[in-house]
Motif scaffolding. Structure first.
Motif, short mmCIF file in Angstrom:
data_model
loop_
_atom_site.label_atom_id
_atom_site.label_comp_id
_atom_site.label_asym_id
_atom_site.label_seq_id
_atom_site.Cartn_x
_atom_site.Cartn_y
_atom_site.Cartn_z
N VAL A 70 11.18 -8.38 1.58
CA VAL A 70 10.22 -7.28 1.46
C VAL A 70 10.06 -6.92 -0.02
CG1 VAL A 70 9.69 -4.90 2.12
CG2 VAL A 70 10.91 -6.40 3.72
N PRO A 71 8.91 -7.26 -0.63
CA PRO A 71 8.71 -6.85 -2.02
C PRO A 71 8.62 -5.33 -2.12
CG PRO A 71 7.09 -8.51 -1.36
CD PRO A 71 7.77 -8.03 -0.11
N PHE A 72 9.22 -4.80 -3.15
CA PHE A 72 9.26 -3.34 -3.38
C PHE A 72 9.00 -3.12 -4.86
CE2 PHE A 72 11.45 0.47 -4.70
CZ PHE A 72 11.53 1.35 -3.62
N ALA A 73 7.84 -2.50 -5.18
CA ALA A 73 7.51 -2.29 -6.60
C ALA A 73 7.94 -0.91 -7.05
CB ALA A 73 6.02 -2.49 -6.82
N SER A 74 7.59 0.11 -6.26
CA SER A 74 8.12 1.46 -6.53
C SER A 74 8.31 2.25 -5.24
CB SER A 74 7.25 2.22 -7.53
OG SER A 74 5.92 2.30 -7.10
N GLY A 75 7.87 1.70 -4.12
CA GLY A 75 8.17 2.28 -2.80
C GLY A 75 7.49 3.61 -2.53
N ILE A 76 6.41 3.89 -3.24
CA ILE A 76 5.78 5.21 -3.13
C ILE A 76 4.64 5.20 -2.11
CG2 ILE A 76 4.44 6.90 -4.51
CD1 ILE A 76 6.26 6.31 -6.81
N ASN A 77 4.41 4.07 -1.47
CA ASN A 77 3.19 3.96 -0.64
C ASN A 77 3.13 4.93 0.53
OD1 ASN A 77 4.04 2.48 2.00
ND2 ASN A 77 5.12 1.40 0.37
N ARG A 78 4.27 5.46 1.01
CA ARG A 78 4.33 6.43 2.11
C ARG A 78 3.75 5.91 3.42
NH1 ARG A 78 0.15 9.91 1.33
NH2 ARG A 78 0.86 10.77 3.28
N VAL A 212 5.06 -13.13 -3.73
CA VAL A 212 5.46 -12.03 -4.62
C VAL A 212 4.64 -12.13 -5.92
CG1 VAL A 212 7.37 -10.98 -5.90
CG2 VAL A 212 7.79 -12.05 -3.67
N ALA A 213 3.91 -11.08 -6.24
CA ALA A 213 3.17 -11.05 -7.51
C ALA A 213 4.16 -10.68 -8.60
CB ALA A 213 2.04 -10.03 -7.44
N VAL A 214 4.28 -11.54 -9.60
CA VAL A 214 5.25 -11.27 -10.68
C VAL A 214 4.55 -10.85 -11.97
CG1 VAL A 214 7.14 -12.64 -9.79
CG2 VAL A 214 5.36 -13.74 -11.17
C1 LIG Z 1 1.64 12.39 -3.17
C2 LIG Z 1 1.06 11.05 -3.39
C3 LIG Z 1 -0.28 10.96 -3.73
C4 LIG Z 1 -0.86 9.73 -3.91
N1 LIG Z 1 -2.19 9.67 -4.25
C5 LIG Z 1 -2.79 8.48 -4.47
C6 LIG Z 1 -4.16 8.38 -4.85
O1 LIG Z 1 -4.86 9.36 -4.99
N2 LIG Z 1 -4.68 7.15 -5.05
C7 LIG Z 1 -3.93 6.03 -4.91
O2 LIG Z 1 -4.45 4.95 -5.13
N3 LIG Z 1 -2.64 6.09 -4.59
C8 LIG Z 1 -2.06 7.26 -4.33
N4 LIG Z 1 -0.72 7.32 -3.99
C9 LIG Z 1 0.18 6.18 -4.33
C10 LIG Z 1 -0.06 5.00 -3.63
O3 LIG Z 1 0.17 5.30 -2.28
C11 LIG Z 1 0.84 3.90 -4.20
O4 LIG Z 1 0.66 3.72 -5.55
C12 LIG Z 1 0.46 2.60 -3.60
O5 LIG Z 1 0.45 2.70 -2.21
C13 LIG Z 1 1.42 1.54 -3.97
O6 LIG Z 1 2.71 2.01 -3.78
P1 LIG Z 1 3.80 1.56 -4.77
O7 LIG Z 1 3.16 1.44 -6.07
O8 LIG Z 1 5.00 2.40 -4.71
O9 LIG Z 1 4.13 0.12 -4.15
P2 LIG Z 1 5.20 -0.20 -3.06
O10 LIG Z 1 5.32 0.94 -2.12
O11 LIG Z 1 6.41 -0.68 -3.72
O12 LIG Z 1 4.50 -1.43 -2.35
C14 LIG Z 1 3.33 -1.29 -1.58
C15 LIG Z 1 3.13 -2.58 -0.75
O13 LIG Z 1 2.86 -3.68 -1.62
C16 LIG Z 1 3.88 -4.68 -1.51
N5 LIG Z 1 4.22 -5.09 -2.87
C17 LIG Z 1 4.68 -4.28 -3.85
N6 LIG Z 1 4.85 -5.00 -4.96
C18 LIG Z 1 4.50 -6.27 -4.67
C19 LIG Z 1 4.50 -7.47 -5.41
N7 LIG Z 1 4.86 -7.50 -6.69
N8 LIG Z 1 4.11 -8.60 -4.79
C20 LIG Z 1 3.74 -8.59 -3.50
N9 LIG Z 1 3.73 -7.47 -2.75
C21 LIG Z 1 4.10 -6.34 -3.32
C22 LIG Z 1 5.05 -4.03 -0.81
O14 LIG Z 1 5.78 -4.94 -0.03
C23 LIG Z 1 4.36 -2.99 0.06
O15 LIG Z 1 3.95 -3.60 1.24
C24 LIG Z 1 -0.10 8.55 -3.77
C25 LIG Z 1 1.24 8.61 -3.43
C26 LIG Z 1 1.83 9.86 -3.24
C27 LIG Z 1 3.27 9.91 -2.88
#
Ligand SMILES: Cc1cc2nc3c(=O)[nH]c(=O)nc-3n(C[C@H](O)[C@H](O)[C@H](O)COP(=O)(O)OP(=O)(O)OC[C@H]3O[C@@H](n4cnc5c(N)ncnc54)[C@H](O)[C@@H]3O)c2cc1C
Length: 466
Positions: A70-78, A212-214
């Protein structure tokens, strides 16, 4: 191979310090805000690679032993997208933080661990350039956000597609460079124009299920001389739609948020008081040179006045906060002071906005949820009236009765939105996107997934094979 043997092999690849199968390290990754729809599940290993070669070796090991990754970049996707629903390796890439800025090309090359705060700081050396930022916490990964096509306050003018090309490690460990990097004697991997189909798109809006995107190459934009935020209230939802449409079509604003808040949501999210039970407003971002912004403001106000719009006097600090968020990153996460936030975000058409808004409101009343608020943002290019739609409620994830209720609410809202007609959902999480409902498109999506990842090691349990 048993678990300790796998842990030891992983340690050989990345070093002991960067692998763990310890409960205390695994628990933080096992659930997120979307737990009613994507049940918590613990990964078996957390691995924190630093290099492309390490990721190649990890994927080869996982593929040989059919271990989920499971790729995890910052886990903020909710949205449960990083929950290891079938266990396996949680690949936490936050150590991969390389940034290269090519000023002449107006492009940044970034690794997946680069977050918006880091990129903004790197761009401080290039004051005439900026990246487009979401309303997300500054710790969100830029590459993951752009891969998922985020939504930005500037999307009315600049759209949602800021990723040009990527370097992908396929599940068998092979490297794929999308875009122009594949052209013999290429002048650089910067462009998505190539001899055949644009494969970058194949890896976008896929949630870590293809590889995985690097590395990614992203668009940078000129930094405007001036940014102005205006808040204009209207007597009803319907009355603010024509001004919003005109601002979009006439390109008068970088972003036009269409907002309705109940008193409760307004207080919690915007820290503002309302004299009416429901409050309708446009949040406008004007940008350009000082003269352009001045001219835009005149035109914006004239259009608003025709629809009985009233410009709200907002304290300078409040405007500054919005401008800062928009220009750089979100410093403070509004709306999270009370329980959980649920939104069934999707893309639809502008002409159906009243129907989307009413569908959410009706269901909110039916289920007795407080704090309904509805957000919409026209998106460039506006052909087909592309509009981001977000009917949201505040709910309490600590109350088991509300957990049951939110599941039923979600099913009804999803069905109501599909009934009205939408283009697609914003985040493809299980419970929203079902590839079986997508006809031949879904079938080809699953076939491509099987071709690239025959052992289904990449984020199993997520679309298209959930
Ligand atoms: C309060 C709040 C408000 C937000 N508002 C917005 C908004 O207005 N607009 C907006 O665009 N976003 C918003 N977001 C954030 C947005 O949800 C995340 O930036 C986005 O979903 C990606 O999450 P992440 O960067 O943490 O990636 P992750 O959660 O780490 O990953 C998201 C998905 O991509 C996959 N993934 C991650 N990295 C890679 C990789 N290198 N290669 C392959 N697959 C990968 C993961 O497996 C997962 O399935 C908000 C989030 C919060 C908490």
């Amino acid at each position: 191979m048993n678990k300790p043997e796998i842990t030891s092999q992983l340690a050989n690849i990345v070093g002991e310090e960067y692998v763990s199968d310890d409960l205390a390290d695994l628990i933080p990754y096992e659930r997120d805000d979307q737990f009613p729809f994507v049940p918590p599940h613990r990964p078996d290993y957390v691995v924190r690679p630093r290099t492309i070669e390490e990721i190649q070796k990890i994927l080869r090991l996982a593929n040989d032993h059919k271990i989920p990754v499971v790729p995890f970049a910052s886990g903020i996707n909710r949205k449960g997208l990083c929950i290891a629903s079938k266990g396996g390796i949680l690949l936490d890439m936050r150590r991969m933080t390389r940034i290269e800025i090519d000023e002449e090309m107006m492009i940044a090359t970034i690794e997946p661990g680069v977050n918006f705060a880091q990129l903004v700081v790197a761009l401080n050396d290039y004051p005439h350039l900026r990246c487009l930022t979401p309303d997300a916490p500054a710790t969100a990964s830029v590459l993951a956000n752009y891969m998922l096509r985020g939504i930005y306050a500037t999307s009315t003018r600049y759209g949602i597609d800021h990723l040009l090309t990527m370097k992908i490690i396929l599940p068998n460990g092979e490297i794929l460079d999308t875009g122009s990097a594949a052209t013999p004697n290429t002048i650089g991997p910067y462009c998505n124009i190539v001899n055949g189909p644009d494969l970058t798109k194949l890896f976008q809006a896929n949630v870590g299920t293809m590889g995985v995107a690097v590395e990614g190459r992203i668009r940078l934009y000129p930094m405007p001389e001036k940014i102005r935020f205006l808040l204009i209230s209207f007597p009803s939802f319907e009355s603010m739609l024509e001004p919003a449409k005109q601002y979009t079509i006439q390109n008068l604003v970088a972003g036009v948020w269409i907002w309705t808040f109940t008193e409760d949501a307004l207080k919690t999210i915007m820290q503002l008081k309302s004299a009416t039970p429901e409050w309708f407003a446009l949040g406008l971002f004007l940008e350009g040179t000082s003269t352009e912004v001045h001219d835009q403001e005149d035109q914006v106000l004239a259009i608003a006045a025709e629809a009985k719009g009233e410009v709200l006097k907002i304290p300078p600090d409040f405007e500054n906060e919005f401008v800062l968020d928009h220009r750089y990153m979100r410093g403070d996460v509004r709306g999270w002071r009370k329980g959980n936030l649920y939104g069934c975000s999707c893309y639809g058409t502008f002409k159906n906005l009243v129907a989307y808004y009413k569908a959410g409101k009706k269901l909110c009343e039916k289920y007795g949820f407080e704090g309904y608020h509805f957000e919409a943002l026209p998106v460039s290019p506006f052909h087909g009236q592309l509009t981001y739609i977000d009917p949201c409620i505040l709910w309490d994830g600590g109350d088991p009765a509300q957990v049951t209720k939110i599941r039923a609410f979600h099913q009804e809202l999803r069905a109501a939105l599909l009934d009205i007609g939408i283009y697609g959902f914003f985040r493809p999480f299980p419970g929203v996107v079902n590839s079986q409902e997508l006809g031949m498109y879904g079938e080809i999506w699953r076939k491509i997934k099987q071709l690239i990842d025959p052992n289904n090691i990449m984020n199993p349990g997520k679309p298209p094979l959930d």
